[in-house]
Scaffold this motif. Structure first.
Motif, PDB file in Angstrom:
ATOM      1  N   SER A 146       0.857  -1.191   0.000  1.00 54.50           N
ATOM      2  CA  SER A 146       0.000   0.000   0.000  1.00 54.50           C
ATOM      3  C   SER A 146       0.887   1.233   0.000  1.00 54.50           C
ATOM      4  N   PRO A 147       0.339   2.403  -0.336  1.00 59.06           N
ATOM      5  CA  PRO A 147       1.169   3.608  -0.361  1.00 59.06           C
ATOM      6  C   PRO A 147       1.702   4.022   1.005  1.00 59.06           C
ATOM      7  N   ASP A 148       0.963   3.674   2.067  1.00 58.24           N
ATOM      8  CA  ASP A 148       1.349   4.106   3.410  1.00 58.24           C
ATOM      9  C   ASP A 148       1.815   2.962   4.305  1.00 58.24           C
ATOM     10  N   GLY A 149       1.927   1.744   3.759  1.00 55.40           N
ATOM     11  CA  GLY A 149       2.411   0.629   4.559  1.00 55.40           C
ATOM     12  C   GLY A 149       1.469   0.207   5.679  1.00 55.40           C
ATOM     13  N   ARG A 150       0.185   0.506   5.530  1.00 55.94           N
ATOM     14  CA  ARG A 150      -0.760   0.209   6.613  1.00 55.94           C
ATOM     15  C   ARG A 150      -0.938  -1.305   6.778  1.00 55.94           C
ATOM     16  N   ASP A 151      -1.392  -1.660   7.965  1.00 56.41           N
ATOM     17  CA  ASP A 151      -1.663  -3.060   8.315  1.00 56.41           C
ATOM     18  C   ASP A 151      -0.442  -3.949   8.076  1.00 56.41           C
ATOM     19  N   GLU A 152       0.747  -3.392   8.317  1.00 53.96           N
ATOM     20  CA  GLU A 152       2.017  -4.119   8.218  1.00 53.96           C
ATOM     21  C   GLU A 152       2.291  -4.607   6.785  1.00 53.96           C
ATOM     22  N   SER A 153       1.753  -3.877   5.803  1.00 57.20           N
ATOM     23  CA  SER A 153       2.023  -4.206   4.404  1.00 57.20           C
ATOM     24  C   SER A 153       3.317  -3.535   3.947  1.00 57.20           C
ATOM     25  N   PHE A 154       3.816  -3.956   2.780  1.00 55.43           N
ATOM     26  CA  PHE A 154       4.918  -3.249   2.159  1.00 55.43           C
ATOM     27  C   PHE A 154       4.483  -1.822   1.812  1.00 55.43           C
ATOM     28  N   THR A 155       5.442  -0.915   1.758  1.00 55.62           N
ATOM     29  CA  THR A 155       5.174   0.434   1.266  1.00 55.62           C
ATOM     30  C   THR A 155       5.598   0.516  -0.196  1.00 55.62           C
ATOM     31  N   VAL A 156       4.645   0.785  -1.071  1.00 58.36           N
ATOM     32  CA  VAL A 156       4.916   0.880  -2.504  1.00 58.36           C
ATOM     33  C   VAL A 156       4.826   2.342  -2.922  1.00 58.36           C
ATOM     34  N   ARG A 157       5.687   2.758  -3.825  1.00 56.93           N
ATOM     35  CA  ARG A 157       5.780   4.170  -4.211  1.00 56.93           C
ATOM     36  C   ARG A 157       4.807   4.492  -5.353  1.00 56.93           C
ATOM     37  N   GLN A 158       3.555   4.243  -5.112  1.00 52.48           N
ATOM     38  CA  GLN A 158       2.492   4.488  -6.079  1.00 52.48           C
ATOM     39  C   GLN A 158       1.161   4.452  -5.330  1.00 52.48           C
ATOM     40  N   ASP A 159       0.168   5.159  -5.865  1.00 54.81           N
ATOM     41  CA  ASP A 159      -1.174   5.137  -5.286  1.00 54.81           C
ATOM     42  C   ASP A 159      -1.853   3.841  -5.706  1.00 54.81           C
ATOM     43  N   ALA A 160      -1.358   2.744  -5.163  1.00 56.82           N
ATOM     44  CA  ALA A 160      -1.824   1.414  -5.544  1.00 56.82           C
ATOM     45  C   ALA A 160      -1.762   0.489  -4.334  1.00 56.82           C
ATOM     46  N   CYS A 161      -2.636  -0.517  -4.341  1.00 62.44           N
ATOM     47  CA  CYS A 161      -2.620  -1.545  -3.309  1.00 62.44           C
ATOM     48  C   CYS A 161      -2.586  -2.913  -3.976  1.00 62.44           C
ATOM     49  N   VAL A 162      -1.892  -3.843  -3.347  1.00 65.96           N
ATOM     50  CA  VAL A 162      -1.832  -5.217  -3.823  1.00 65.96           C
ATOM     51  C   VAL A 162      -2.359  -6.117  -2.712  1.00 65.96           C
ATOM     52  N   TYR A 163      -3.249  -7.036  -3.080  1.00 69.82           N
ATOM     53  CA  TYR A 163      -3.850  -7.961  -2.119  1.00 69.82           C
ATOM     54  C   TYR A 163      -3.599  -9.410  -2.550  1.00 69.82           C
ATOM     55  N   GLN A 164      -3.381 -10.270  -1.571  1.00 69.35           N
ATOM     56  CA  GLN A 164      -3.447 -11.718  -1.779  1.00 69.35           C
ATOM     57  C   GLN A 164      -4.889 -12.157  -1.542  1.00 69.35           C
ATOM     58  N   GLU A 221     -11.221 -26.810  -5.751  1.00 70.77           N
ATOM     59  CA  GLU A 221      -9.927 -26.583  -5.130  1.00 70.77           C
ATOM     60  C   GLU A 221      -9.846 -25.140  -4.631  1.00 70.77           C
ATOM     61  N   PRO A 222      -8.933 -24.855  -3.709  1.00 72.65           N
ATOM     62  CA  PRO A 222      -8.774 -23.476  -3.238  1.00 72.65           C
ATOM     63  C   PRO A 222      -8.367 -22.540  -4.378  1.00 72.65           C
ATOM     64  N   VAL A 223      -8.757 -21.299  -4.249  1.00 72.95           N
ATOM     65  CA  VAL A 223      -8.367 -20.240  -5.187  1.00 72.95           C
ATOM     66  C   VAL A 223      -7.220 -19.450  -4.583  1.00 72.95           C
ATOM     67  N   ARG A 224      -6.247 -19.158  -5.424  1.00 74.22           N
ATOM     68  CA  ARG A 224      -5.167 -18.244  -5.038  1.00 74.22           C
ATOM     69  C   ARG A 224      -5.033 -17.203  -6.159  1.00 74.22           C
ATOM     70  N   ALA A 225      -5.067 -15.938  -5.804  1.00 75.94           N
ATOM     71  CA  ALA A 225      -5.024 -14.874  -6.802  1.00 75.94           C
ATOM     72  C   ALA A 225      -4.392 -13.635  -6.201  1.00 75.94           C
ATOM     73  N   LEU A 226      -4.048 -12.693  -7.075  1.00 78.21           N
ATOM     74  CA  LEU A 226      -3.584 -11.376  -6.650  1.00 78.21           C
ATOM     75  C   LEU A 226      -4.530 -10.328  -7.205  1.00 78.21           C
ATOM     76  N   LEU A 227      -4.878  -9.355  -6.363  1.00 76.01           N
ATOM     77  CA  LEU A 227      -5.701  -8.223  -6.778  1.00 76.01           C
ATOM     78  C   LEU A 227      -4.873  -6.950  -6.703  1.00 76.01           C
ATOM     79  N   PHE A 228      -4.896  -6.174  -7.771  1.00 76.76           N
ATOM     80  CA  PHE A 228      -4.208  -4.890  -7.819  1.00 76.76           C
ATOM     81  C   PHE A 228      -5.271  -3.778  -7.873  1.00 76.76           C
ATOM     82  N   GLU A 229      -5.270  -2.916  -6.868  1.00 83.82           N
ATOM     83  CA  GLU A 229      -6.135  -1.727  -6.886  1.00 83.82           C
ATOM     84  C   GLU A 229      -5.282  -0.570  -7.385  1.00 83.82           C
ATOM     85  N   LEU A 230      -5.707   0.049  -8.485  1.00 78.81           N
ATOM     86  CA  LEU A 230      -4.842   0.965  -9.214  1.00 78.81           C
ATOM     87  C   LEU A 230      -5.524   2.304  -9.479  1.00 78.81           C
ATOM     88  N   PRO A 231      -4.736   3.354  -9.714  1.00 79.12           N
ATOM     89  CA  PRO A 231      -5.339   4.648 -10.022  1.00 79.12           C
ATOM     90  C   PRO A 231      -5.989   4.661 -11.405  1.00 79.12           C
TER      91      PRO A 231
END
Length: 231
Positions: A146-164, A221-231
Protein backbone atom coordinates in the motif's frame (compact mmCIF):
# COMPACT_ATOMS: atom_id res chain seq x y z
CA UNK A 1 -16.56 -3.25 -17.40
CA UNK A 2 -14.65 -6.52 -17.12
CA UNK A 3 -12.09 -7.45 -19.77
CA UNK A 4 -10.63 -10.95 -19.69
CA UNK A 5 -6.94 -11.51 -20.49
CA UNK A 6 -6.91 -15.27 -21.25
CA UNK A 7 -3.87 -17.23 -20.14
CA UNK A 8 -3.48 -18.91 -23.53
CA UNK A 9 -3.14 -15.54 -25.27
CA UNK A 10 -0.20 -14.34 -23.20
CA UNK A 11 3.26 -13.95 -24.64
CA UNK A 12 5.63 -16.83 -24.06
CA UNK A 13 9.41 -17.13 -23.98
CA UNK A 14 11.48 -20.29 -23.61
CA UNK A 15 15.24 -20.05 -23.06
CA UNK A 16 16.00 -23.57 -21.88
CA UNK A 17 16.73 -22.48 -18.33
CA UNK A 18 13.67 -20.17 -18.21
CA UNK A 19 10.05 -20.54 -19.31
CA UNK A 20 8.01 -17.37 -18.96
CA UNK A 21 4.45 -16.25 -19.70
CA UNK A 22 3.96 -12.50 -20.16
CA UNK A 23 0.58 -10.93 -19.37
CA UNK A 24 1.88 -7.66 -20.85
CA UNK A 25 4.48 -6.72 -23.46
CA UNK A 26 7.95 -7.61 -22.20
CA UNK A 27 11.38 -8.11 -23.78
CA UNK A 28 10.88 -9.64 -27.25
CA UNK A 29 7.12 -10.01 -26.78
CA UNK A 30 5.30 -6.92 -28.00
CA UNK A 31 1.56 -6.40 -28.27
CA UNK A 32 0.36 -2.78 -28.49
CA UNK A 33 -2.97 -3.85 -26.99
CA UNK A 34 -1.25 -5.19 -23.86
CA UNK A 35 1.31 -2.65 -22.69
CA UNK A 36 0.21 -2.77 -19.06
CA UNK A 37 -2.82 -1.51 -17.19
CA UNK A 38 -2.79 1.79 -15.29
CA UNK A 39 0.41 1.72 -13.19
CA UNK A 40 0.74 -2.07 -13.55
CA UNK A 41 3.39 -2.69 -16.20
CA UNK A 42 4.53 -6.35 -15.97
CA UNK A 43 3.22 -9.70 -14.76
CA UNK A 44 5.56 -12.52 -15.73
CA UNK A 45 4.94 -16.11 -14.63
CA UNK A 46 8.51 -17.46 -14.56
CA UNK A 47 9.73 -21.04 -14.14
CA UNK A 48 13.50 -21.29 -13.60
CA UNK A 49 15.49 -24.51 -13.96
CA UNK A 50 17.45 -25.86 -10.94
CA UNK A 51 20.58 -23.84 -10.25
CA UNK A 52 19.83 -21.30 -12.99
CA UNK A 53 18.73 -17.70 -12.76
CA UNK A 54 19.05 -14.07 -13.70
CA UNK A 55 22.65 -12.79 -13.59
CA UNK A 56 23.32 -9.36 -12.06
CA UNK A 57 21.47 -6.65 -13.97
CA UNK A 58 20.16 -3.17 -13.32
CA UNK A 59 16.78 -1.48 -12.82
CA UNK A 60 15.62 2.04 -12.07
CA UNK A 61 12.32 3.83 -11.52
CA UNK A 62 10.28 0.65 -10.95
CA UNK A 63 8.61 -1.12 -8.03
CA UNK A 64 9.42 -4.83 -8.51
CA UNK A 65 7.29 -7.32 -6.59
CA UNK A 66 8.17 -11.03 -6.55
CA UNK A 67 5.82 -13.75 -5.29
CA UNK A 68 7.29 -17.25 -4.93
CA UNK A 69 4.86 -19.99 -5.94
CA UNK A 70 7.18 -23.02 -5.73
CA UNK A 71 10.83 -23.54 -4.80
CA UNK A 72 12.94 -20.67 -3.51
CA UNK A 73 14.73 -17.56 -4.81
CA UNK A 74 18.29 -16.65 -3.85
CA UNK A 75 18.48 -12.83 -4.03
CA UNK A 76 21.47 -10.48 -3.90
CA UNK A 77 21.63 -6.77 -4.73
CA UNK A 78 23.98 -3.80 -4.85
CA UNK A 79 22.50 -2.41 -1.61
CA UNK A 80 23.95 -5.34 0.32
CA UNK A 81 20.74 -7.34 0.67
CA UNK A 82 21.28 -11.11 0.54
CA UNK A 83 18.18 -13.22 1.10
CA UNK A 84 16.40 -16.47 0.34
CA UNK A 85 12.67 -16.39 -0.40
CA UNK A 86 10.79 -19.69 0.12
CA UNK A 87 7.44 -20.57 -1.45
CA UNK A 88 4.68 -18.25 -0.25
CA UNK A 89 7.02 -15.33 0.41
CA UNK A 90 6.78 -11.84 -1.14
CA UNK A 91 9.58 -9.42 -1.92
CA UNK A 92 9.33 -5.76 -2.95
CA UNK A 93 12.41 -4.11 -4.40
CA UNK A 94 12.11 -0.36 -5.06
CA UNK A 95 14.68 0.34 -7.76
CA UNK A 96 14.58 4.12 -7.23
CA UNK A 97 17.48 5.95 -8.89
CA UNK A 98 19.19 2.64 -9.64
CA UNK A 99 19.93 -0.81 -8.26
CA UNK A 100 21.58 -4.00 -9.50
CA UNK A 101 20.48 -7.45 -8.41
CA UNK A 102 20.57 -11.13 -9.23
CA UNK A 103 17.85 -13.76 -8.76
CA UNK A 104 18.74 -17.46 -8.83
CA UNK A 105 16.94 -20.71 -8.17
CA UNK A 106 18.24 -21.67 -4.75
CA UNK A 107 17.82 -25.40 -5.45
CA UNK A 108 20.00 -27.65 -7.58
CA UNK A 109 17.23 -30.25 -7.94
CA UNK A 110 13.84 -28.49 -8.00
CA UNK A 111 12.34 -25.88 -10.33
CA UNK A 112 11.54 -22.39 -9.10
CA UNK A 113 8.27 -20.73 -10.10
CA UNK A 114 7.46 -17.14 -9.22
CA UNK A 115 5.52 -14.12 -10.39
CA UNK A 116 7.58 -11.09 -11.35
CA UNK A 117 5.47 -7.92 -11.17
CA UNK A 118 6.44 -4.37 -12.08
CA UNK A 119 4.55 -1.28 -10.90
CA UNK A 120 5.48 2.16 -12.23
CA UNK A 121 6.20 4.54 -9.31
CA UNK A 122 4.37 7.84 -9.05
CA UNK A 123 7.64 9.81 -9.05
CA UNK A 124 11.06 8.80 -10.43
CA UNK A 125 14.30 8.63 -8.49
CA UNK A 126 14.72 8.20 -4.76
CA UNK A 127 16.83 5.78 -2.79
CA UNK A 128 16.51 2.06 -3.55
CA UNK A 129 14.62 -0.04 -1.02
CA UNK A 130 14.08 -3.69 -0.11
CA UNK A 131 11.22 -5.40 1.75
CA UNK A 132 10.51 -9.11 2.28
CA UNK A 133 7.74 -10.94 4.16
CA UNK A 134 5.46 -13.97 4.33
CA UNK A 135 1.91 -12.71 4.77
CA UNK A 136 0.41 -16.01 5.87
CA UNK A 137 -2.44 -17.99 4.40
CA UNK A 138 -5.53 -16.35 5.86
CA UNK A 139 -8.65 -16.80 3.77
CA UNK A 140 -10.07 -13.74 2.08
CA UNK A 141 -8.04 -10.66 1.22
CA UNK A 142 -4.66 -9.85 2.78
CA UNK A 143 -3.04 -6.50 2.06
CA UNK A 144 0.45 -7.03 0.65
CA UNK A 145 1.44 -3.50 -0.43
CA UNK A 146 0.00 0.00 0.00
CA UNK A 147 1.17 3.61 -0.36
CA UNK A 148 1.35 4.11 3.41
CA UNK A 149 2.41 0.63 4.56
CA UNK A 150 -0.76 0.21 6.61
CA UNK A 151 -1.66 -3.06 8.31
CA UNK A 152 2.02 -4.12 8.22
CA UNK A 153 2.02 -4.21 4.40
CA UNK A 154 4.92 -3.25 2.16
CA UNK A 155 5.17 0.43 1.27
CA UNK A 156 4.92 0.88 -2.50
CA UNK A 157 5.78 4.17 -4.21
CA UNK A 158 2.49 4.49 -6.08
CA UNK A 159 -1.17 5.14 -5.29
CA UNK A 160 -1.82 1.41 -5.54
CA UNK A 161 -2.62 -1.55 -3.31
CA UNK A 162 -1.83 -5.22 -3.82
CA UNK A 163 -3.85 -7.96 -2.12
CA UNK A 164 -3.45 -11.72 -1.78
CA UNK A 165 -6.79 -13.44 -2.35
CA UNK A 166 -7.42 -16.94 -0.95
CA UNK A 167 -10.86 -18.56 -1.18
CA UNK A 168 -12.12 -22.01 -0.24
CA UNK A 169 -14.56 -23.82 -2.57
CA UNK A 170 -17.92 -22.06 -2.53
CA UNK A 171 -16.60 -18.95 -0.79
CA UNK A 172 -17.38 -15.46 -2.14
CA UNK A 173 -16.11 -11.99 -1.31
CA UNK A 174 -16.59 -8.40 -2.46
CA UNK A 175 -13.44 -6.76 -3.79
CA UNK A 176 -12.44 -3.41 -2.20
CA UNK A 177 -12.77 -1.40 -5.42
CA UNK A 178 -14.74 1.77 -6.02
CA UNK A 179 -16.10 2.85 -9.39
CA UNK A 180 -13.42 5.57 -9.52
CA UNK A 181 -10.56 3.05 -9.20
CA UNK A 182 -9.16 0.43 -11.58
CA UNK A 183 -8.60 -3.17 -10.63
CA UNK A 184 -6.62 -6.04 -12.12
CA UNK A 185 -7.10 -9.62 -10.96
CA UNK A 186 -4.54 -12.32 -11.73
CA UNK A 187 -5.60 -15.90 -10.99
CA UNK A 188 -2.78 -18.21 -9.90
CA UNK A 189 -4.76 -21.38 -9.21
CA UNK A 190 -8.34 -22.58 -8.90
CA UNK A 191 -11.56 -21.59 -10.65
CA UNK A 192 -12.91 -18.10 -10.03
CA UNK A 193 -15.90 -16.12 -11.23
CA UNK A 194 -15.94 -12.31 -11.28
CA UNK A 195 -19.51 -11.03 -11.54
CA UNK A 196 -20.36 -14.32 -13.35
CA UNK A 197 -17.35 -14.19 -15.71
CA UNK A 198 -15.32 -17.37 -15.31
CA UNK A 199 -11.54 -17.33 -14.89
CA UNK A 200 -8.97 -20.14 -15.16
CA UNK A 201 -5.37 -20.28 -13.85
CA UNK A 202 -3.15 -17.73 -15.57
CA UNK A 203 -6.09 -15.56 -16.64
CA UNK A 204 -6.18 -11.88 -15.82
CA UNK A 205 -9.16 -9.53 -15.65
CA UNK A 206 -9.24 -5.76 -16.03
CA UNK A 207 -11.91 -4.27 -13.75
CA UNK A 208 -13.03 -0.76 -14.67
CA UNK A 209 -15.87 1.36 -13.26
CA UNK A 210 -17.06 -1.37 -10.87
CA UNK A 211 -18.17 -0.80 -7.29
CA UNK A 212 -17.33 -3.70 -4.95
CA UNK A 213 -17.51 -6.48 -7.56
CA UNK A 214 -18.16 -9.98 -6.22
CA UNK A 215 -15.80 -12.91 -6.82
CA UNK A 216 -16.56 -16.56 -6.04
CA UNK A 217 -14.63 -19.80 -5.94
CA UNK A 218 -16.61 -21.97 -8.38
CA UNK A 219 -14.31 -25.00 -8.33
CA UNK A 220 -13.40 -27.86 -6.03
CA UNK A 221 -9.93 -26.58 -5.13
CA UNK A 222 -8.77 -23.48 -3.24
CA UNK A 223 -8.37 -20.24 -5.19
CA UNK A 224 -5.17 -18.24 -5.04
CA UNK A 225 -5.02 -14.87 -6.80
CA UNK A 226 -3.58 -11.38 -6.65
CA UNK A 227 -5.70 -8.22 -6.78
CA UNK A 228 -4.21 -4.89 -7.82
CA UNK A 229 -6.13 -1.73 -6.89
CA UNK A 230 -4.84 0.97 -9.21
CA UNK A 231 -5.34 4.65 -10.02
Amino acid sequence: MITLRPANERGQASHGWLDSFHSFSFAEYYDPNHMGFSALRVINDDTVAPGAGFAPHGHRDMEILSYVLAGNIRHQDSEGNIATLPAGEFQLMSAGKGIRHSEYNGSQTEALRFLQIWIIPSTPGGEPGYQQKHFGSREGLTLIASPDGRDESFTVRQDACVYQLLLSPGQSIALPLGAHRNGYLHLVEGALSVEAMEMSPGDGAKLEGLDSPMVSNTGKEPVRALLFELP
